[in-house]
Design an enzyme around this catalytic site. Structure first.
Site, PDB file in Angstrom:
ATOM      1  N   HIS A  90      35.388  28.899  35.430  1.00  0.00           N
ATOM      2  CA  HIS A  90      35.838  29.846  36.447  1.00  0.00           C
ATOM      3  C   HIS A  90      37.292  30.258  36.218  1.00  0.00           C
ATOM      4  O   HIS A  90      37.618  31.451  36.191  1.00  0.00           O
ATOM      5  CB  HIS A  90      35.687  29.227  37.834  1.00  0.00           C
ATOM      6  CG  HIS A  90      35.982  30.202  38.932  1.00  0.00           C
ATOM      7  ND1 HIS A  90      35.033  31.080  39.410  1.00  0.00           N
ATOM      8  CD2 HIS A  90      37.118  30.459  39.627  1.00  0.00           C
ATOM      9  CE1 HIS A  90      35.571  31.828  40.363  1.00  0.00           C
ATOM     10  NE2 HIS A  90      36.840  31.465  40.511  1.00  0.00           N
ATOM     11  N   LYS A 115      38.852  43.938  38.424  1.00  0.00           N
ATOM     12  CA  LYS A 115      39.524  42.913  39.235  1.00  0.00           C
ATOM     13  C   LYS A 115      40.743  43.602  39.849  1.00  0.00           C
ATOM     14  O   LYS A 115      41.732  43.855  39.152  1.00  0.00           O
ATOM     15  CB  LYS A 115      39.930  41.718  38.370  1.00  0.00           C
ATOM     16  CG  LYS A 115      40.636  40.634  39.184  1.00  0.00           C
ATOM     17  CD  LYS A 115      40.026  39.258  38.965  1.00  0.00           C
ATOM     18  CE  LYS A 115      40.625  38.237  39.894  1.00  0.00           C
ATOM     19  NZ  LYS A 115      39.934  36.977  39.940  1.00  0.00           N
ATOM     20  N   HIS A 152      41.782  33.639  34.996  1.00  0.00           N
ATOM     21  CA  HIS A 152      43.228  33.542  35.221  1.00  0.00           C
ATOM     22  C   HIS A 152      43.969  33.025  33.984  1.00  0.00           C
ATOM     23  O   HIS A 152      44.990  32.351  34.129  1.00  0.00           O
ATOM     24  CB  HIS A 152      43.514  32.624  36.412  1.00  0.00           C
ATOM     25  CG  HIS A 152      42.953  33.124  37.695  1.00  0.00           C
ATOM     26  ND1 HIS A 152      43.459  34.220  38.366  1.00  0.00           N
ATOM     27  CD2 HIS A 152      41.895  32.701  38.440  1.00  0.00           C
ATOM     28  CE1 HIS A 152      42.752  34.433  39.470  1.00  0.00           C
ATOM     29  NE2 HIS A 152      41.797  33.519  39.532  1.00  0.00           N
TER      30      HIS A 152
END
Length: 287
Positions: A160, A221, A176
């Site tokens: 994730h 995003k 990220h």
């Protein structure tokens, strides 16, 4: 360590130690060059983003360092091990388990992770034995769990946070990490749309933290955030410490790391990380 806008001094102190020990951090302008270009705008849910950056974010990265530094090369080998979509059960091969193992071994050899370990032992959050600490890291980052209840075990903290996922084919979640961003941008899977910031806090191309907007494959995003140029071990160490030092389901804590005032966000998924990321509040601050 629940939500607080006041700077967490103790956590800031240990994270600054990790920052100084991060010998594998790449140097802006020398080991990599980014091009910030325009400021990204607001994106309504489900709509397309206006592209405020015609060029990629990364115009240069020293790939020799990505290949030759063990923590980077072992990290990169993990990026193709996952099904992007939540709800699709992950199948883990023996080779992938070995790659997880090699990555943990590589980061545990670094001064950054050794200091993180000693700090966590001093706080009675981690076992002194290195093998047991490695098992703890495995549970936090690599143990599979259900993110979408309709299928089997389809996600883990590492996937994730560092690889990125898509939810119902409609939105990007996680993602990220700057290395994944660079590699996906190089493959033309990522399109950088511009930086996200208040006018008074326009980022600098030497900054090591960035709030940004991008598309991945066909999805946008609207606001993402990541460290830039830092080593994999620094991110694992930092978020592991925040995760273990808080028992809250969601932890938001403000820290001062080097010249950056950051909000660190960590979501707990049982004994594993659900997500974790830094949000740049401002830079060029004096400690």
């Amino acid at each position: 360590m629940a939500r607080s806008d006041a700077v967490n001094r103790e956590l800031s102190d240990v994270l600054n130690e990790l920052w100084k020990l991060d010998d594998n951090r790449l140097k802006p302008g020398k080991d990599y060059i980014i091009s910030l270009q325009g400021k990204a705008g607001y994106v309504a849910k489900g709509s397309q983003a206006r592209d405020m950056a015609r060029q990629p974010l990364f115009s240069y990265v020293n790939e020799e360092k990505l290949r030759s530094i063990k923590s980077y090369s072992s990290f990169i080998s993990l990026l193709d091990n996952y099904e992007t979509s939540t709800g699709v059960t992950e199948t883990v091969t023996k080779e992938e388990l070995d790659e997880n193992d090699r990555f943990l071994d590589a980061i545990l050899e670094t001064k950054v992770m050794q200091r993180a370990h000693s700090y966590l032992v001093s706080k009675a959050q981690s076992p002194p034995d290195l093998k047991k600490f490695k098992a703890q890291l495995y549970d936090i980052w690599f143990r599979l769990y259900h993110r979408d209840r309709s299928g089997g075990a389809d996600s883990c903290g590492f996937e994730h946070v560092f690889v990125g996922e898509t939810k119902f084919g409609k939105e990007i979640t996680g993602f990220h990490n700057w290395i994944q961003f660079y590699l996906q941008e190089k493959l033309k899977n990522v399109d950088y749309k511009g930086y996200k910031a208040q006018d008074k806090d326009k980022p600098d191309e030497n900054d090591h933290v960035l709030n940004l907007q991008f598309s991945w494959k066909t999805l946008v995003k609207p606001v993402g955030s990541c460290f830039i140029g830092v080593s994999p071990e620094f991110e694992v160490a930092l978020f592991t410490i925040v995760f273990l030092m808080s028992k809250e389901k969601v932890t938001n804590t403000t820290v001062q790391v080097d010249e950056y005032l950051l909000e660190l966000v960590v979501f707990r998924h049982g004994f594993s990380i659900g997500t974790s990321y830094p949000k740049l509040l401002s830079s060029n601050m004096h400690m």
